[in-house]
Motif scaffolding. Structure first.
Motif, PDB file in Angstrom:
ATOM      1  N   ARG A  55       5.431 -46.972 -19.292  1.00  0.00           N
ATOM      2  CA  ARG A  55       4.898 -45.718 -18.752  1.00  0.00           C
ATOM      3  C   ARG A  55       5.001 -45.705 -17.234  1.00  0.00           C
ATOM      4  NH1 ARG A  55       1.540 -42.858 -22.401  1.00  0.00           N
ATOM      5  NH2 ARG A  55       1.489 -43.853 -24.437  1.00  0.00           N
ATOM      6  N   PRO A  56       5.028 -44.523 -16.632  1.00  0.00           N
ATOM      7  CA  PRO A  56       5.072 -44.436 -15.163  1.00  0.00           C
ATOM      8  C   PRO A  56       3.821 -45.044 -14.535  1.00  0.00           C
ATOM      9  CG  PRO A  56       5.605 -42.320 -16.187  1.00  0.00           C
ATOM     10  CD  PRO A  56       5.101 -43.203 -17.277  1.00  0.00           C
ATOM     11  N   PHE A  57       3.977 -45.612 -13.338  1.00  0.00           N
ATOM     12  CA  PHE A  57       2.876 -46.286 -12.659  1.00  0.00           C
ATOM     13  C   PHE A  57       1.697 -45.344 -12.426  1.00  0.00           C
ATOM     14  CE2 PHE A  57       0.741 -47.736  -8.749  1.00  0.00           C
ATOM     15  CZ  PHE A  57       0.331 -48.992  -9.178  1.00  0.00           C
ATOM     16  N   ALA A  58       1.974 -44.108 -12.047  1.00  0.00           N
ATOM     17  CA  ALA A  58       0.893 -43.151 -11.764  1.00  0.00           C
ATOM     18  C   ALA A  58       0.056 -42.870 -13.007  1.00  0.00           C
ATOM     19  CB  ALA A  58       1.484 -41.849 -11.235  1.00  0.00           C
ATOM     20  N   GLU A  59       0.667 -43.012 -14.164  1.00  0.00           N
ATOM     21  CA  GLU A  59      -0.058 -42.744 -15.413  1.00  0.00           C
ATOM     22  C   GLU A  59      -0.951 -43.903 -15.824  1.00  0.00           C
ATOM     23  OE1 GLU A  59       0.969 -41.867 -20.132  1.00  0.00           O
ATOM     24  OE2 GLU A  59       2.496 -41.543 -18.593  1.00  0.00           O
ATOM     25  N   ILE A  60      -0.520 -45.131 -15.542  1.00  0.00           N
ATOM     26  CA  ILE A  60      -1.293 -46.278 -16.029  1.00  0.00           C
ATOM     27  C   ILE A  60      -2.407 -46.690 -15.073  1.00  0.00           C
ATOM     28  CG2 ILE A  60       0.619 -47.147 -17.400  1.00  0.00           C
ATOM     29  CD1 ILE A  60       1.194 -49.180 -15.276  1.00  0.00           C
ATOM     30  N   LEU A  61      -2.241 -46.438 -13.762  1.00  0.00           N
ATOM     31  CA  LEU A  61      -3.302 -46.805 -12.825  1.00  0.00           C
ATOM     32  C   LEU A  61      -4.239 -45.617 -12.670  1.00  0.00           C
ATOM     33  CD1 LEU A  61      -4.389 -49.066 -11.084  1.00  0.00           C
ATOM     34  CD2 LEU A  61      -3.083 -48.150  -9.164  1.00  0.00           C
ATOM     35  N   ASN A  62      -5.126 -45.463 -13.648  1.00  0.00           N
ATOM     36  CA  ASN A  62      -6.038 -44.316 -13.693  1.00  0.00           C
ATOM     37  C   ASN A  62      -7.361 -44.719 -13.033  1.00  0.00           C
ATOM     38  OD1 ASN A  62      -8.006 -42.343 -14.719  1.00  0.00           O
ATOM     39  ND2 ASN A  62      -6.296 -41.636 -15.981  1.00  0.00           N
ATOM     40  N   THR A  63      -7.514 -44.348 -11.773  1.00  0.00           N
ATOM     41  CA  THR A  63      -8.697 -44.781 -11.009  1.00  0.00           C
ATOM     42  C   THR A  63      -9.987 -44.179 -11.554  1.00  0.00           C
ATOM     43  OG1 THR A  63      -8.269 -43.007  -9.415  1.00  0.00           O
ATOM     44  CG2 THR A  63      -7.404 -45.203  -8.899  1.00  0.00           C
ATOM     45  N   ARG A  64      -9.931 -42.991 -12.096  1.00  0.00           N
ATOM     46  CA  ARG A  64     -11.153 -42.368 -12.632  1.00  0.00           C
ATOM     47  C   ARG A  64     -11.624 -43.101 -13.889  1.00  0.00           C
ATOM     48  NH1 ARG A  64     -12.327 -37.423 -10.262  1.00  0.00           N
ATOM     49  NH2 ARG A  64     -13.573 -36.737 -12.026  1.00  0.00           N
ATOM     50  N   TYR A  65     -10.678 -43.572 -14.685  1.00  0.00           N
ATOM     51  CA  TYR A  65     -11.052 -44.384 -15.851  1.00  0.00           C
ATOM     52  C   TYR A  65     -11.711 -45.680 -15.390  1.00  0.00           C
ATOM     53  CZ  TYR A  65     -10.619 -46.922 -20.277  1.00  0.00           C
ATOM     54  OH  TYR A  65     -10.895 -47.646 -21.425  1.00  0.00           O
ATOM     55  N   LEU A  66     -11.090 -46.355 -14.433  1.00  0.00           N
ATOM     56  CA  LEU A  66     -11.653 -47.592 -13.907  1.00  0.00           C
ATOM     57  C   LEU A  66     -13.058 -47.367 -13.376  1.00  0.00           C
ATOM     58  CD1 LEU A  66      -8.594 -49.112 -11.982  1.00  0.00           C
ATOM     59  CD2 LEU A  66      -9.762 -50.148 -13.941  1.00  0.00           C
ATOM     60  N   LEU A  67     -13.255 -46.301 -12.618  1.00  0.00           N
ATOM     61  CA  LEU A  67     -14.567 -46.021 -12.025  1.00  0.00           C
ATOM     62  C   LEU A  67     -15.599 -45.722 -13.101  1.00  0.00           C
ATOM     63  CD1 LEU A  67     -16.315 -45.610  -9.547  1.00  0.00           C
ATOM     64  CD2 LEU A  67     -15.491 -43.247  -9.422  1.00  0.00           C
ATOM     65  N   ALA A  68     -15.237 -44.898 -14.077  1.00  0.00           N
ATOM     66  CA  ALA A  68     -16.193 -44.536 -15.131  1.00  0.00           C
ATOM     67  C   ALA A  68     -16.584 -45.754 -15.959  1.00  0.00           C
ATOM     68  CB  ALA A  68     -15.585 -43.455 -16.030  1.00  0.00           C
ATOM     69  N   TYR A  69     -15.597 -46.558 -16.352  1.00  0.00           N
ATOM     70  CA  TYR A  69     -15.908 -47.735 -17.174  1.00  0.00           C
ATOM     71  C   TYR A  69     -16.702 -48.757 -16.372  1.00  0.00           C
ATOM     72  CZ  TYR A  69     -15.359 -50.992 -21.038  1.00  0.00           C
ATOM     73  OH  TYR A  69     -15.613 -51.833 -22.095  1.00  0.00           O
ATOM     74  N   ALA A  70     -16.376 -48.893 -15.088  1.00  0.00           N
ATOM     75  CA  ALA A  70     -17.112 -49.830 -14.235  1.00  0.00           C
ATOM     76  C   ALA A  70     -18.561 -49.372 -14.049  1.00  0.00           C
ATOM     77  CB  ALA A  70     -16.419 -49.960 -12.884  1.00  0.00           C
ATOM     78  N   LEU A  71     -18.779 -48.096 -13.804  1.00  0.00           N
ATOM     79  CA  LEU A  71     -20.139 -47.585 -13.606  1.00  0.00           C
ATOM     80  C   LEU A  71     -20.983 -47.774 -14.869  1.00  0.00           C
ATOM     81  CD1 LEU A  71     -19.517 -44.258 -11.625  1.00  0.00           C
ATOM     82  CD2 LEU A  71     -20.616 -46.340 -10.779  1.00  0.00           C
TER      83      LEU A  71
END
Length: 313
Positions: A55-71
């Motif tokens: 998959r394209p890099f922009a698609e896999i590095l989803n910062t909002r997913y990281l932030l939501a799961y981290a919170l």
């Protein structure tokens, strides 16, 4: 609801087969450790690398997913530690062990096979992002707090640095880093190498579930029911709820990833939970909590998936 059981049923059937195979002597319990090593060091890294390079890099590095799961995971850990420390009046070390069990999911061995059936290929991207949160944030934090509360003379900073150094040699983390690098640089491996990686990746889900079943043989829960119920309730109920709230506050743009985040949080605690707690003399409690959570998760995961699918409709 029958459709939900077609997703969760096969997963827990394979777990049951693993349990029966060890219980009836077809495999020794030590054999499952070898299979587990193969899965965690070879098959799962191959699967993650394959998914990230497709998959394209922009698609896999989803910062909002990281932030939501981290919170959501941080909130669960903090609540678990605070409730154990201030309401149940336990030591800081035990509070950290409880919080660890509530906020770290078995994303690889149980979560990925279920989310893969539910959502398809995006499950591998979500798994890689969950790994980053769990291994680079929650786990070092939990171990540092446990050490600082144990009076072992080892500073929290040293614990965190040592943990991160060990993670730097972890095949899963290395596979994620390599996959991100290849996606960012748009590199593609030769056909034979890709096919070999694909063959290894296909082995990951089934073997992982079989290993989980085998590790449950011989675990006991007598005499610790109160603490077990507390940890299991935090993991199977509080963690999904906290991640759901975080997803509502910081929603990933892809609806599929929103569902993946909540579903991964529904999983029982990671399979090495008793091993991590062994240093603090809590391995029996954590092993019993792992067994209770894994058995109970069949109902809770099925219920959450049914609710999520109803919401999708």
């Amino acid at each position: 609801m029958l459709q939900v059981f077609t997703i969760t049923g096969p997963v827990f059937i394979v777990i049951a087969i693993g349990f029966a195979a060890v219980r009836w002597g077809f495999f020794a319990k030590s054999d499952t450790r070898i299979l587990g090593k193969f899965t965690i060091n070879i098959a799962l890294p191959a699967m993650l690398f394959k998914a990230l390079t497709e998959r394209p890099f922009a698609e896999i590095l989803n910062t909002r997913y990281l932030l939501a799961y981290a919170l959501g995971s941080l909130a669960t850990f903090a609540i678990g530690v605070a409730a154990t420390r201030f309401f149940r009046h336990r030591s800081l070390q035990l509070s950290a062990v409880h919080g660890m069990g509530m906020s770290l999911s078995n994303s690889a061995f149980i979560g990925y096979p279920i989310v893969l059936q539910l959502l398809g290929p995006p499950a591998a991207i979500a798994l890689a992002l969950c790994f980053l949160v769990e291994n680079l944030l929650i786990l070092p934090l939990a171990l540092a707090l446990a050490e600082s509360g144990g009076g072992n003379g080892e500073s929290a900073l040293k614990v965190v640095s040592n943990t991160l150094l060990r993670l730097g040699r972890n095949p899963l983390i290395l596979a994620i880093a390599a996959g991100f690098a290849c996606a960012m640089l748009e590199l593609r491996l030769p056909g034979p190498a890709l096919r070999a990686i694909d063959m290894l990746a296909l082995a990951s889900a089934g073997i992982a579930l079989f290993v989980i079943g085998g590790t449950l043989v011989g675990l006991k829960i007598e005499g610790m029911r109160g603490d077990i119920a507390y940890i299991v309730g935090g993991k199977l109920l509080l963690h999904p709820l906290a991640v759901f709230v975080a997803v509502m506050l910081v929603p990933p743009t892809d609806r599929t990833l929103q569902i993946a985040a909540v579903t991964f949080a529904c999983m029982p605690m990671l399979s090495i939970y008793p091993i991590l707690a062994q240093k603090y003399g809590r391995e029996e409690l954590c092993a019993a909590a792992l067994m209770a959570a894994t058995v109970s998760a069949f109902l809770t995961i099925s219920a959450v998936i049914w609710v999520l699918q109803a919401g999708m409709g």
